[in-house]
Design a protein around this motif. Structure first.
Motif, PDB file in Angstrom:
ATOM      1  N   VAL A  97       8.956 -11.374   6.389  1.00 32.56           N
ATOM      2  CA  VAL A  97       7.619 -11.314   7.007  1.00 32.56           C
ATOM      3  C   VAL A  97       7.464  -9.995   7.781  1.00 32.56           C
ATOM      4  O   VAL A  97       6.433  -9.313   7.666  1.00 32.56           O
ATOM      5  N   ILE A  98       8.498  -9.631   8.542  1.00 36.84           N
ATOM      6  CA  ILE A  98       8.411  -8.396   9.340  1.00 36.84           C
ATOM      7  C   ILE A  98       8.303  -7.181   8.415  1.00 36.84           C
ATOM      8  O   ILE A  98       7.554  -6.233   8.691  1.00 36.84           O
ATOM      9  N   HIS A  99       9.032  -7.257   7.297  1.00 33.62           N
ATOM     10  CA  HIS A  99       8.922  -6.199   6.286  1.00 33.62           C
ATOM     11  C   HIS A  99       7.460  -6.078   5.807  1.00 33.62           C
ATOM     12  O   HIS A  99       6.910  -4.983   5.718  1.00 33.62           O
ATOM     13  N   HIS A 100       6.836  -7.229   5.523  1.00 38.24           N
ATOM     14  CA  HIS A 100       5.420  -7.221   5.102  1.00 38.24           C
ATOM     15  C   HIS A 100       4.532  -6.672   6.222  1.00 38.24           C
ATOM     16  O   HIS A 100       3.620  -5.876   5.957  1.00 38.24           O
ATOM     17  N   HIS A 101       4.779  -7.136   7.476  1.00 40.25           N
ATOM     18  CA  HIS A 101       3.966  -6.674   8.616  1.00 40.25           C
ATOM     19  C   HIS A 101       4.041  -5.142   8.721  1.00 40.25           C
ATOM     20  O   HIS A 101       3.019  -4.475   8.943  1.00 40.25           O
ATOM     21  N   ASN A 102       5.251  -4.603   8.574  1.00 36.40           N
ATOM     22  CA  ASN A 102       5.418  -3.147   8.677  1.00 36.40           C
ATOM     23  C   ASN A 102       4.649  -2.428   7.572  1.00 36.40           C
ATOM     24  O   ASN A 102       4.017  -1.390   7.810  1.00 36.40           O
ATOM     25  N   ARG A 103       4.683  -3.024   6.362  1.00 34.40           N
ATOM     26  CA  ARG A 103       3.968  -2.413   5.232  1.00 34.40           C
ATOM     27  C   ARG A 103       2.461  -2.431   5.495  1.00 34.40           C
ATOM     28  O   ARG A 103       1.758  -1.450   5.253  1.00 34.40           O
ATOM     29  N   ILE A 104       1.963  -3.543   6.026  1.00 26.85           N
ATOM     30  CA  ILE A 104       0.526  -3.643   6.321  1.00 26.85           C
ATOM     31  C   ILE A 104       0.146  -2.621   7.406  1.00 26.85           C
ATOM     32  O   ILE A 104      -0.874  -1.941   7.295  1.00 26.85           O
ATOM     33  N   ALA A 105       1.000  -2.515   8.441  1.00 31.12           N
ATOM     34  CA  ALA A 105       0.698  -1.581   9.540  1.00 31.12           C
ATOM     35  C   ALA A 105       0.649  -0.140   9.044  1.00 31.12           C
ATOM     36  O   ALA A 105      -0.153   0.666   9.537  1.00 31.12           O
ATOM     37  N   LYS A 106       1.485   0.178   8.039  1.00 30.54           N
ATOM     38  CA  LYS A 106       1.496   1.552   7.498  1.00 30.54           C
ATOM     39  C   LYS A 106       0.300   1.812   6.595  1.00 30.54           C
ATOM     40  O   LYS A 106      -0.099   2.958   6.391  1.00 30.54           O
ATOM     41  N   SER A 107      -0.263   0.711   6.009  1.00 27.71           N
ATOM     42  CA  SER A 107      -1.475   0.890   5.201  1.00 27.71           C
ATOM     43  C   SER A 107      -2.670   0.839   6.153  1.00 27.71           C
ATOM     44  O   SER A 107      -2.535   1.094   7.336  1.00 27.71           O
ATOM     45  N   ASP A 108      -3.828   0.423   5.673  1.00 30.81           N
ATOM     46  CA  ASP A 108      -4.983   0.417   6.595  1.00 30.81           C
ATOM     47  C   ASP A 108      -5.147  -0.915   7.316  1.00 30.81           C
ATOM     48  O   ASP A 108      -6.196  -1.198   7.876  1.00 30.81           O
ATOM     49  N   GLY A 109      -4.100  -1.750   7.282  1.00 32.05           N
ATOM     50  CA  GLY A 109      -4.180  -3.025   7.985  1.00 32.05           C
ATOM     51  C   GLY A 109      -4.802  -4.131   7.157  1.00 32.05           C
ATOM     52  O   GLY A 109      -4.985  -5.230   7.625  1.00 32.05           O
ATOM     53  N   GLN A 110      -5.097  -3.840   5.884  1.00 29.36           N
ATOM     54  CA  GLN A 110      -5.673  -4.846   5.000  1.00 29.36           C
ATOM     55  C   GLN A 110      -4.651  -5.260   3.954  1.00 29.36           C
ATOM     56  O   GLN A 110      -3.609  -4.627   3.799  1.00 29.36           O
ATOM     57  N   SER A 111      -4.951  -6.354   3.252  1.00 32.44           N
ATOM     58  CA  SER A 111      -4.088  -6.828   2.184  1.00 32.44           C
ATOM     59  C   SER A 111      -3.947  -5.741   1.122  1.00 32.44           C
ATOM     60  O   SER A 111      -4.925  -5.072   0.788  1.00 32.44           O
ATOM     61  N   PRO A 112      -2.705  -5.538   0.554  1.00 36.60           N
ATOM     62  CA  PRO A 112      -2.532  -4.520  -0.474  1.00 36.60           C
ATOM     63  C   PRO A 112      -3.278  -4.850  -1.766  1.00 36.60           C
ATOM     64  O   PRO A 112      -3.517  -3.998  -2.589  1.00 36.60           O
ATOM     65  N   ARG A 113      -3.681  -6.140  -1.960  1.00 34.08           N
ATOM     66  CA  ARG A 113      -4.376  -6.506  -3.209  1.00 34.08           C
ATOM     67  C   ARG A 113      -5.820  -6.072  -3.168  1.00 34.08           C
ATOM     68  O   ARG A 113      -6.413  -5.877  -2.152  1.00 34.08           O
TER      69      ARG A 113
END
Ligand SMILES: O=C(O)C(=O)C[C@]1(C(=O)O)C=C[C@@H](O)C=C1
Length: 109
Positions: free
Chosen positions: A93-109
């Motif tokens: 989950v934290i891995h996903h949170h970090n990925r979202i924070a590095k993107s624009d904060g939205q779902s990658p889909r």
């Protein structure tokens, strides 16, 4: 006896087949439960990214571990296993949170 004795799998014992049916149903339920949990944590990750909150919350995790260890004991499940299982999920989950924070904060889909 090793695996080479049964190259096509061991002969099916009716009791074994019955138990495996239940195991398959339980595994399916676990997958569905995990998918629902990750839907929630996806939304939490987006909220945290929007609000500039840190991905991990060690205080919350401590409460979760204590609660799950107690539940595991009541359910006659090894509490150490319950704790490891939770840690494994939260790490992802934290891995996903970090990925979202590095993107624009939205779902990658
Ligand atoms: O509750 C949160 O703040 C979450 O981000 C969810 C969650 C979890 O998967 O349960 C994940 C990371 C945090 O460290 C704590 C809990």
């Amino acid at each position: 006896m090793d695996d080479s004795d049964w190259p096509h799998g061991a002969p099916a014992h009716p009791e074994l087949l019955r138990l495996r049916d239940s195991i398959d149903n339980i595994d399916a339920a676990l997958i569905h439960l995990l998918a629902e949990r990750f839907k929630c944590t996806q939304a939490v990750g987006e909220l945290k990214a929007r609000e500039k909150l840190p991905p991990a919350d060690p205080a919350r995790e401590k409460i979760q571990v204590e609660r799950l260890r107690k539940l595991a004991l009541t359910a006659k499940l090894d509490p150490a296993f319950a704790e490891k299982f939770l840690a494994f999920i939260i790490e992802e989950v934290i891995h996903h949170h970090n990925r979202i924070a590095k993107s624009d904060g939205q779902s990658p889909r």
